[in-house]
Design a protein around this motif. Sequence first.
Motif, PDB file in Angstrom:
ATOM      1  N   GLN A  62      51.530 -44.673 -62.734  1.00  0.00           N
ATOM      2  CA  GLN A  62      51.126 -44.218 -63.621  1.00  0.00           C
ATOM      3  C   GLN A  62      52.383 -45.089 -65.052  1.00  0.00           C
ATOM      4  N   THR A  63      53.476 -46.084 -64.134  1.00  0.00           N
ATOM      5  CA  THR A  63      53.600 -47.158 -65.282  1.00  0.00           C
ATOM      6  C   THR A  63      52.569 -48.298 -65.544  1.00  0.00           C
ATOM      7  N   LYS A  65      49.671 -47.794 -65.684  1.00  0.00           N
ATOM      8  CA  LYS A  65      48.258 -47.188 -67.125  1.00  0.00           C
ATOM      9  C   LYS A  65      48.919 -47.249 -67.931  1.00  0.00           C
ATOM     10  N   GLU A  66      50.367 -47.493 -68.570  1.00  0.00           N
ATOM     11  CA  GLU A  66      50.544 -47.607 -69.827  1.00  0.00           C
ATOM     12  C   GLU A  66      50.360 -48.313 -70.017  1.00  0.00           C
ATOM     13  N   PRO A  70      45.920 -51.576 -69.581  1.00  0.00           N
ATOM     14  CA  PRO A  70      45.865 -50.635 -68.104  1.00  0.00           C
ATOM     15  C   PRO A  70      45.599 -51.761 -66.996  1.00  0.00           C
TER      16      PRO A  70
END
Length: 118
Positions: A62-63, A65-66, A70
Amino acid sequence: PLSVFLFTILTILLLLYNGVLVLTDNNFETFIEGKDTVLVEFYAPWCGHCKQFAPEYEKIAQTLKENDPPIPVAKVDATVATTLASKFDVSGYPTIKILKNGEPLDYDGDRSQSGKST
């Protein structure tokens, strides 16, 4: 036809697991092609360390991806994708590799989202 479309969507949904793409011997090369950086975990489904690490790996996904840009995060069941496991010299689980333009780098650092030792 509609059945092919539904099959394709189902396949994509099955491959994506909580932000972590599941790769196999069949789709690995296609996935990493053209990507600057990819984080890959080689795991065994029966491995206690892998099971314990899974929730943290999803947070890492998730981290990343940001991140800008990405960074894709994937995992490979090394007990099934034996060709990949052999190619990347996987001898223990979990094994984490950073692929830079397809070239593997071993990752031996911290295994948490914060990047700090726990």
